[in-house]
Design an enzyme around this catalytic site. Structure first.
Site, PDB file in Angstrom:
ATOM      1  N   HIS A 158      34.397  65.369  55.517  1.00  0.00           N
ATOM      2  CA  HIS A 158      34.340  64.540  56.715  1.00  0.00           C
ATOM      3  C   HIS A 158      32.897  64.255  57.085  1.00  0.00           C
ATOM      4  CE1 HIS A 158      32.851  67.299  59.936  1.00  0.00           C
ATOM      5  NE2 HIS A 158      33.250  68.217  59.071  1.00  0.00           N
ATOM      6  N   CYS A 159      32.693  63.202  57.876  1.00  0.00           N
ATOM      7  CA  CYS A 159      31.380  62.924  58.447  1.00  0.00           C
ATOM      8  C   CYS A 159      31.548  62.935  59.958  1.00  0.00           C
ATOM      9  CB  CYS A 159      30.819  61.609  57.915  1.00  0.00           C
ATOM     10  SG  CYS A 159      31.825  60.174  58.323  1.00  0.00           S
ATOM     11  N   VAL A 160      30.718  62.193  60.673  1.00  0.00           N
ATOM     12  CA  VAL A 160      30.743  62.284  62.123  1.00  0.00           C
ATOM     13  C   VAL A 160      31.900  61.527  62.753  1.00  0.00           C
ATOM     14  CG1 VAL A 160      29.285  60.269  62.587  1.00  0.00           C
ATOM     15  CG2 VAL A 160      29.227  62.208  64.154  1.00  0.00           C
ATOM     16  N   ARG A 175      34.879  60.202  60.573  1.00  0.00           N
ATOM     17  CA  ARG A 175      36.057  60.007  59.734  1.00  0.00           C
ATOM     18  C   ARG A 175      36.239  61.119  58.714  1.00  0.00           C
ATOM     19  NH1 ARG A 175      32.575  55.184  57.346  1.00  0.00           N
ATOM     20  NH2 ARG A 175      31.647  55.615  59.346  1.00  0.00           N
TER      21      ARG A 175
END
Length: 611
Positions: free
Chosen positions: A26-28, A30
């Site tokens: 994951h990122c910030v 999604r």
């Protein structure tokens, strides 16, 4: 039971179950999935899950947009699914299997040639200039024949041109070992064995008699001592052969003797395979192509052959086998007083250059790409296509195919009109000087076709395919883009720079406003500031490329530095505040390095969104 346990169960079921997940991270904003079978994902069902703001697929990754609560959602999901999260790079690597074969091949070629593009650009300009002064007869001879100074310049510049193009296999083998993480010096040595002075130069092979080719005589067998100067495919095959062998021997060899055994057997066997098997296969393919070209030129349907040759000459250049056409051209000049093959080659040069010209037009505000595109276009128009193809057209794909189509049409017109060249050697636009006088007008028309068709196709397709990162503000007037406040928050205070509409950001999560409305800023400084008073609500400890705030007057703001900078794993980013810390408007929040972002090949556009 977590906050998103139920939603996680729904997502797991709709995404195809645990067995369909190759990797997840994951990122910030999604979650990023590499799926074993992307078709199993029920996109409509997933987008109906509470908390999911949308989905999209990019570079083989299936991405589920959650928002600033993605960390909690992700934690609940991996607990429910019973899978382990991995790094973004691992997800990216796993996602490559979802690319089709052509995408994988193009991606690999681009990665191999990326480190050697600067040399190709320099070499292209040098060889193009040498063509002008050394090959074009201006009526009383060439410039070189009329001036000792220019003759010296012509000779001296070949020192560089030979090093770049004749020795190209050295650079390719080095780049492959660098990309695959094996011993780079072995790649360099392997490349040197392909272009050794002990071998018959590749340029002399086509016209050499069988008994004139030197051989290694092992008693029970003889092997031709043929060089592979300027050859691409043999070098790629040799490089990957070395990589395979080194990894194999590293795996099976005891570490105590690996320093001796691994490099020795890897290099020796790779050199043997390159000269005994891989190289000869390449030459056999080349001889078949040459025979086909000659048969096509002398057939009753030569116009059809012209279309095929015009279409596929550029791919032939990639293999390095296009040098085989020199022997055919020479024979045609001797037999018929001219050659109809060389004009098509010159048109193919022009078409590839025109596709690059289209990219220059599309990316006119992207100074970074112009540094490669403009010199590549110039060298292409002077008859040397490698910088254009490897530096621009193959990188994006569609310009290369646009050029192939333009070259095809121009070649059909040229052959159909009987256009002949007196000699070979002058390519690109100056190639018109080698055309027999009575055909110059029709060849000029062919040149216009080779310029206009690829240019138009590239621009039309490029406007749909290129991302905002590729063409900053191409369709916007800088003086009219003024987006000052969103939801009463002055987002322009976040960082100094050029403000652009959110719709221009290449990331669909932001450009389609799935996270909320806002602006994007091409920054002039390297510090992000708080747009209003509030509390730090979201940080990304591993990547540090984004930060979220809860505002005192209500609402949430997400500040995201760069596009796909999550892949940098925090390099070049530094938080100046901590989670849950109260901050004032204008207070520095995050520091980033434009230089490191550029070095990573990413855009440094700062996205500011009111959730």
């Amino acid at each position: 039971m977590g906050k998103f346990t139920e939603e996680s169960k729904q997502l797991l079921d709709l995404i195809g179950g645990k067995s369909n997940i190759a990797a997840v991270s994951h990122c910030v904003t999604r979650m990023r999935f590499a799926l074993n079978d992307p078709a199993k994902a029920d996109i409509k069902g997933i987008e109906k899950i509470k908390g999911v703001k949308g989905t999209f697929t990019q570079a083989g990754q299936f991405q589920v947009i959650i928002g600033q609560e993605v960390q909690e959602f992700y934690n609940d999901f991996v607990a429910v699914a019973g899978v382990e999260g991995v790094s973004k790079d691992q997800v990216k690597k796993a996602a490559k299997k979802n690319q089709n074969l052509l995408q994988q091949i193009m991606s690999s070629i681009a990665e191999i040639f990326a480190p050697i593009i600067p040399a190709l650009v320099v070499g292209g300009l040098i060889l193009g200039f040498r063509n002008v002064i050394g090959e074009i007869d201006f009526g009383n001879g060439t410039i070189v024949s009329q001036s000792q100074f220019w003759a010296g310049v012509h000779s001296f510049l070949w020192l560089i041109g030979e090093a770049i193009f004749h020795m190209l296999p050295v650079g390719i083998c080095w780049s492959i070992t660098k990309k695959m993480g094996t011993t780079q010096i072995l790649g360099i040595v392997l490349g040197c064995t392909l272009v050794s002075g002990q071998l018959l130069n590749a340029y002399g092979v086509a016209g050499a008699a069988a008994d004139a080719i030197p051989k290694w005589d092992f008693g029970f067998a003889q092997v031709n001592m043929i060089g592979y100067q300027a050859q691409v495919i043999p070098a790629i095959l040799a490089g990957f052969c070395l990589v395979f062998l080194e990894k194999f021997f590293t795996k099976i060899c005891p570490k105590v003797i690996s320093m001796i055994v691994v490099p020795f057997f890897s290099l020796v066997l790779a050199v043997m395979a390159s000269h005994f098997i891989l190289g000869p296969i390449g030459w056999k393919i080349g001889s078949w192509i040459s025979a086909g070209v000659h048969a096509g030129l002398t057939s009753s349907v030569n116009w059809l052959f012209a279309g095929v040759f015009g279409m596929f000459y550029a791919p032939l250049v990639i293999t390095g086998l296009h040098h085989m056409t020199n022997a055919i051209d020479t024979q045609l000049v001797a037999d018929f007083g001219g050659t109809i093959l060389w004009p098509m080659i010159a048109l193919s040069n022009i078409a590839q250059g025109s596709a690059v010209l289209g990219m220059i037009f599309l990316q006119k505000k992207n100074t970074k790409t112009q540094e490669v595109s403009i010199p590549a276009c110039i060298s292409c128009y002077l008859g040397v296509t490698e910088p254009a193809m490897f530096g621009v057209n193959l990188k994006y794909g569609f310009p290369f195919f646009s050029a192939m189509i333009g070259s095809c049409i121009a070649a059909i017109i040229s052959v159909g009109s009987g256009v002949m060249a007196n000699s070979i050697g002058v390519g690109g636009i100056p190639g018109i000087l080698s055309i027999q006088t009575r055909y110059m007008l029709i060849f000029a028309i062919c040149m216009l076709v080779a310029i206009i068709v690829p240019f138009v196709l590239t621009v039309v397709v490029g406007k749909k395919r290129l991302t905002t990162e590729d063409i900053y503000g191409e369709n916007e007037d800088e003086d009219t883009v003024e987006v000052i406040k969103v939801a009463d928050v002055d987002l322009t205070k976040v960082v100094a720079g050029k403000v652009i509409p959110l719709e221009q950001v290449e990331d669909e999560v932001f450009s389609k406003k799935l996270m909320g409305d806002g602006i994007a800023i091409i920054p002039d400084e390297e510090v992000v500031h708080a747009p209003a008073d509030g509390v730090i609500a979201v940080t990304m400890d591993d990547s540090r490329h984004a930060i979220g705030m809860k505002l005192d007057k209500g609402g949430e703001v997400l500040i995201h530095v760069g596009i796909d900078t999550v892949q940098m794993n925090g390099a070049g980013f530094e938080y100046l505040v901590e989670k849950n810390q109260a901050v004032k408007a204008g207070q520095p929040l995050l520091k980033f390095s434009k230089k490191e972002i550029a070095a990573a090949g990413k855009s440094d556009t700062v996205v500011c969104v009111v959730m």
